[in-house]
Write a protein that holds these residues in place. Structure first.
Motif, PDB file in Angstrom:
ATOM      1  N   ALA A   1       6.428 -61.891 -18.384  1.00  0.00           N
ATOM      2  CA  ALA A   1       5.002 -61.582 -18.542  1.00  0.00           C
ATOM      3  C   ALA A   1       4.805 -60.104 -18.857  1.00  0.00           C
ATOM      4  CB  ALA A   1       4.241 -61.960 -17.271  1.00  0.00           C
ATOM      5  N   ARG A   2       5.578 -59.242 -18.213  1.00  0.00           N
ATOM      6  CA  ARG A   2       5.443 -57.794 -18.453  1.00  0.00           C
ATOM      7  C   ARG A   2       5.973 -57.433 -19.842  1.00  0.00           C
ATOM      8  NH1 ARG A   2       2.118 -54.286 -16.143  1.00  0.00           N
ATOM      9  NH2 ARG A   2       2.465 -55.416 -14.199  1.00  0.00           N
ATOM     10  N   LYS A   3       7.006 -58.167 -20.278  1.00  0.00           N
ATOM     11  CA  LYS A   3       7.544 -57.931 -21.632  1.00  0.00           C
ATOM     12  C   LYS A   3       6.482 -58.328 -22.679  1.00  0.00           C
ATOM     13  CE  LYS A   3      10.769 -57.932 -25.019  1.00  0.00           C
ATOM     14  NZ  LYS A   3      11.472 -56.756 -25.506  1.00  0.00           N
ATOM     15  N   ASN A   4       5.869 -59.486 -22.468  1.00  0.00           N
ATOM     16  CA  ASN A   4       4.873 -59.986 -23.430  1.00  0.00           C
ATOM     17  C   ASN A   4       3.579 -59.181 -23.407  1.00  0.00           C
ATOM     18  OD1 ASN A   4       6.611 -62.024 -24.170  1.00  0.00           O
ATOM     19  ND2 ASN A   4       5.788 -63.483 -22.691  1.00  0.00           N
ATOM     20  N   ASP A   5       3.233 -58.663 -22.245  1.00  0.00           N
ATOM     21  CA  ASP A   5       1.986 -57.906 -22.096  1.00  0.00           C
ATOM     22  C   ASP A   5       2.265 -56.725 -21.168  1.00  0.00           C
ATOM     23  OD1 ASP A   5      -0.541 -56.945 -21.559  1.00  0.00           O
ATOM     24  OD2 ASP A   5      -1.453 -58.898 -21.218  1.00  0.00           O
ATOM     25  N   PRO A   6       2.785 -55.621 -21.739  1.00  0.00           N
ATOM     26  CA  PRO A   6       3.239 -54.498 -20.899  1.00  0.00           C
ATOM     27  C   PRO A   6       2.134 -53.891 -20.037  1.00  0.00           C
ATOM     28  CG  PRO A   6       4.039 -54.232 -23.158  1.00  0.00           C
ATOM     29  CD  PRO A   6       3.045 -55.353 -23.175  1.00  0.00           C
ATOM     30  N   VAL A   7       0.882 -54.070 -20.418  1.00  0.00           N
ATOM     31  CA  VAL A   7      -0.205 -53.492 -19.620  1.00  0.00           C
ATOM     32  C   VAL A   7      -0.589 -54.416 -18.461  1.00  0.00           C
ATOM     33  CG1 VAL A   7      -2.650 -52.799 -19.630  1.00  0.00           C
ATOM     34  CG2 VAL A   7      -1.131 -52.055 -21.479  1.00  0.00           C
ATOM     35  N   HIS A   8      -0.828 -55.690 -18.784  1.00  0.00           N
ATOM     36  CA  HIS A   8      -1.398 -56.583 -17.765  1.00  0.00           C
ATOM     37  C   HIS A   8      -0.375 -57.469 -17.052  1.00  0.00           C
ATOM     38  CE1 HIS A   8      -4.545 -55.707 -20.789  1.00  0.00           C
ATOM     39  NE2 HIS A   8      -5.257 -55.478 -19.733  1.00  0.00           N
ATOM     40  N   GLY A   9       0.777 -57.684 -17.646  1.00  0.00           N
ATOM     41  CA  GLY A   9       1.797 -58.528 -17.012  1.00  0.00           C
ATOM     42  C   GLY A   9       1.223 -59.866 -16.582  1.00  0.00           C
ATOM     43  N   CYS A  10       1.607 -60.296 -15.384  1.00  0.00           N
ATOM     44  CA  CYS A  10       1.140 -61.589 -14.860  1.00  0.00           C
ATOM     45  C   CYS A  10      -0.371 -61.638 -14.707  1.00  0.00           C
ATOM     46  CB  CYS A  10       1.764 -61.854 -13.495  1.00  0.00           C
ATOM     47  SG  CYS A  10       3.331 -62.709 -13.613  1.00  0.00           S
ATOM     48  N   LEU A  11      -0.993 -60.498 -14.454  1.00  0.00           N
ATOM     49  CA  LEU A  11      -2.446 -60.486 -14.262  1.00  0.00           C
ATOM     50  C   LEU A  11      -3.152 -60.958 -15.534  1.00  0.00           C
ATOM     51  CD1 LEU A  11      -4.799 -59.887 -12.363  1.00  0.00           C
ATOM     52  CD2 LEU A  11      -4.731 -57.506 -13.083  1.00  0.00           C
ATOM     53  N   GLY A  12      -2.549 -60.668 -16.698  1.00  0.00           N
ATOM     54  CA  GLY A  12      -3.104 -61.159 -17.965  1.00  0.00           C
ATOM     55  C   GLY A  12      -3.117 -62.683 -17.998  1.00  0.00           C
ATOM     56  N   ILE A  13      -2.013 -63.283 -17.553  1.00  0.00           N
ATOM     57  CA  ILE A  13      -1.920 -64.758 -17.506  1.00  0.00           C
ATOM     58  C   ILE A  13      -2.956 -65.292 -16.521  1.00  0.00           C
ATOM     59  CG2 ILE A  13      -0.419 -66.723 -16.927  1.00  0.00           C
ATOM     60  CD1 ILE A  13       1.982 -64.982 -17.713  1.00  0.00           C
ATOM     61  N   ILE A  14      -3.017 -64.668 -15.339  1.00  0.00           N
ATOM     62  CA  ILE A  14      -3.943 -65.124 -14.293  1.00  0.00           C
ATOM     63  C   ILE A  14      -5.393 -65.061 -14.784  1.00  0.00           C
ATOM     64  CG2 ILE A  14      -4.891 -64.503 -12.008  1.00  0.00           C
ATOM     65  CD1 ILE A  14      -1.959 -63.717 -11.247  1.00  0.00           C
ATOM     66  N   ARG A  15      -5.734 -63.964 -15.461  1.00  0.00           N
ATOM     67  CA  ARG A  15      -7.110 -63.839 -15.964  1.00  0.00           C
ATOM     68  C   ARG A  15      -7.394 -64.865 -17.051  1.00  0.00           C
ATOM     69  NH1 ARG A  15      -7.562 -57.353 -16.003  1.00  0.00           N
ATOM     70  NH2 ARG A  15      -8.115 -57.096 -13.815  1.00  0.00           N
ATOM     71  N   GLY A  16      -6.401 -65.118 -17.915  1.00  0.00           N
ATOM     72  CA  GLY A  16      -6.557 -66.132 -18.964  1.00  0.00           C
ATOM     73  C   GLY A  16      -6.810 -67.504 -18.363  1.00  0.00           C
ATOM     74  N   LEU A  17      -6.040 -67.828 -17.309  1.00  0.00           N
ATOM     75  CA  LEU A  17      -6.201 -69.134 -16.653  1.00  0.00           C
ATOM     76  C   LEU A  17      -7.550 -69.216 -15.940  1.00  0.00           C
ATOM     77  CD1 LEU A  17      -2.584 -69.621 -15.223  1.00  0.00           C
ATOM     78  CD2 LEU A  17      -3.587 -70.763 -17.210  1.00  0.00           C
ATOM     79  N   ASN A  18      -7.959 -68.109 -15.314  1.00  0.00           N
ATOM     80  CA  ASN A  18      -9.274 -68.095 -14.646  1.00  0.00           C
ATOM     81  C   ASN A  18     -10.403 -68.298 -15.655  1.00  0.00           C
ATOM     82  OD1 ASN A  18      -9.001 -67.883 -11.832  1.00  0.00           O
ATOM     83  ND2 ASN A  18      -8.405 -65.739 -11.989  1.00  0.00           N
ATOM     84  N   ALA A  19     -10.270 -67.687 -16.840  1.00  0.00           N
ATOM     85  CA  ALA A  19     -11.287 -67.860 -17.885  1.00  0.00           C
ATOM     86  C   ALA A  19     -11.316 -69.320 -18.339  1.00  0.00           C
ATOM     87  CB  ALA A  19     -10.987 -66.947 -19.063  1.00  0.00           C
ATOM     88  N   GLN A  20     -10.109 -69.924 -18.452  1.00  0.00           N
ATOM     89  CA  GLN A  20     -10.010 -71.340 -18.841  1.00  0.00           C
ATOM     90  C   GLN A  20     -10.706 -72.223 -17.792  1.00  0.00           C
ATOM     91  OE1 GLN A  20      -5.916 -72.116 -19.952  1.00  0.00           O
ATOM     92  NE2 GLN A  20      -6.367 -74.274 -20.321  1.00  0.00           N
ATOM     93  N   ILE A  21     -10.495 -71.901 -16.510  1.00  0.00           N
ATOM     94  CA  ILE A  21     -11.117 -72.669 -15.421  1.00  0.00           C
ATOM     95  C   ILE A  21     -12.638 -72.554 -15.493  1.00  0.00           C
ATOM     96  CG2 ILE A  21     -11.473 -72.673 -12.887  1.00  0.00           C
ATOM     97  CD1 ILE A  21      -8.433 -72.135 -12.656  1.00  0.00           C
ATOM     98  N   GLN A  22     -13.120 -71.342 -15.726  1.00  0.00           N
ATOM     99  CA  GLN A  22     -14.578 -71.153 -15.818  1.00  0.00           C
ATOM    100  C   GLN A  22     -15.151 -71.952 -16.980  1.00  0.00           C
ATOM    101  OE1 GLN A  22     -15.256 -66.947 -15.929  1.00  0.00           O
ATOM    102  NE2 GLN A  22     -15.088 -66.701 -13.719  1.00  0.00           N
ATOM    103  N   GLY A  23     -14.434 -71.956 -18.128  1.00  0.00           N
ATOM    104  CA  GLY A  23     -14.879 -72.728 -19.294  1.00  0.00           C
ATOM    105  C   GLY A  23     -14.932 -74.219 -18.987  1.00  0.00           C
ATOM    106  N   LEU A  24     -13.888 -74.712 -18.320  1.00  0.00           N
ATOM    107  CA  LEU A  24     -13.836 -76.139 -17.969  1.00  0.00           C
ATOM    108  C   LEU A  24     -14.943 -76.498 -16.981  1.00  0.00           C
ATOM    109  CD1 LEU A  24      -9.976 -76.655 -17.632  1.00  0.00           C
ATOM    110  CD2 LEU A  24     -11.460 -77.832 -19.261  1.00  0.00           C
ATOM    111  N   GLU A  25     -15.201 -75.591 -16.027  1.00  0.00           N
ATOM    112  CA  GLU A  25     -16.249 -75.864 -15.029  1.00  0.00           C
ATOM    113  C   GLU A  25     -17.632 -75.906 -15.687  1.00  0.00           C
ATOM    114  OE1 GLU A  25     -14.331 -74.358 -10.793  1.00  0.00           O
ATOM    115  OE2 GLU A  25     -15.365 -72.918 -12.056  1.00  0.00           O
TER     116      GLU A  25
END
Lengths: 136, 136
Positions: free
Chosen positions: B79-103
């Motif tokens: 995750a840090r290699k793919n997104d050196p700034v956000h790392g796993c937090l980037g994935i977590i935020r993406g998933l949270n946005a997906q959850i909000q969209g689905l809700e």
């Protein structure tokens, strides 16, 4: 006067300087991103990354991205503290499971809605069409 | 014979021993969790954690949890290699946005379904009640 300023700086040492028991002043590059108020979170991050990795991550980020990088470092540290085995992957898996649950719920809801609309068409829509035909 | 075994071990060094250019044999504690096939992923993790942190995370996990711990370490490195700034937090935020969209989608779908059911009740259910009353 100088001593007083140093004293004040030590009292308000950033989380990183506090952790390393170093003096902290306005030239400290970690201070804007790791304030003393986030000391325990910094400790969590420090345990897994170490100061040099944290500094490296901040240094490779553009200045306007460093706050976001610091946030991600603290998040990973907190996640590893809360779940020493899975860390952030535990959160990611939890969110993925939530997404799957919502997608299943949405799928079922769509099926219900389709059935409801089909029934509505059968019940209601045929009658007005017939009326229109008779009127013509 | 001993030399041949050592040679074979070096050729199949685990990702950690390969990274540290160390000999790897059946006593290596990292080998079960970081096979040579995951070398590039291990390098990503090594860049942010360092070997000692990786070993510490594995050591603090129960033996039957070490595979999961290794997987989480590799995930964070990737995750840090793919997104050196956000790392796993980037994935977590993406998933949270997906959850909000689905809700949101689910909420809208529920409103549609409620409307459809209300209409169905108005259109269809009153008539059978009247018929039943007439029949009685």
């Amino acid at each position: 006067m100088e001593n007083r300023d140093q004293g004040a700086a030590q009292n308000h040492a950033c989380a990183s300087c506090k952790q390393q028991r170093r003096k902290c002043d306005e030239t400290c590059e970690m201070a804007p991103y790791f304030p003393a108020s986030r000391y325990s979170e910094f400790q969590n991050a420090h345990k897994i990354f170490g100061v040099s990795s944290i500094q490296k991550i901040l240094a490779t980020a553009a200045p306007d991205q460093r706050q976001a990088a610091a946030e991600s470092i603290l998040t990973e540290g907190n996640a590893r503290k809360n779940d020493p085995v899975h860390g952030c992957l535990g959160i990611i898996r939890g969110l993925n499971a939530q997404i799957q649950g919502l997608e299943r719920e949405l799928h079922i809801m769509k099926q219900h809605l389709e059935l409801c609309k089909e029934k509505e068409e059968l019940d209601g829509k045929k009658k007005p069409i017939k009326r229109r035909r008779l009127a013509a």
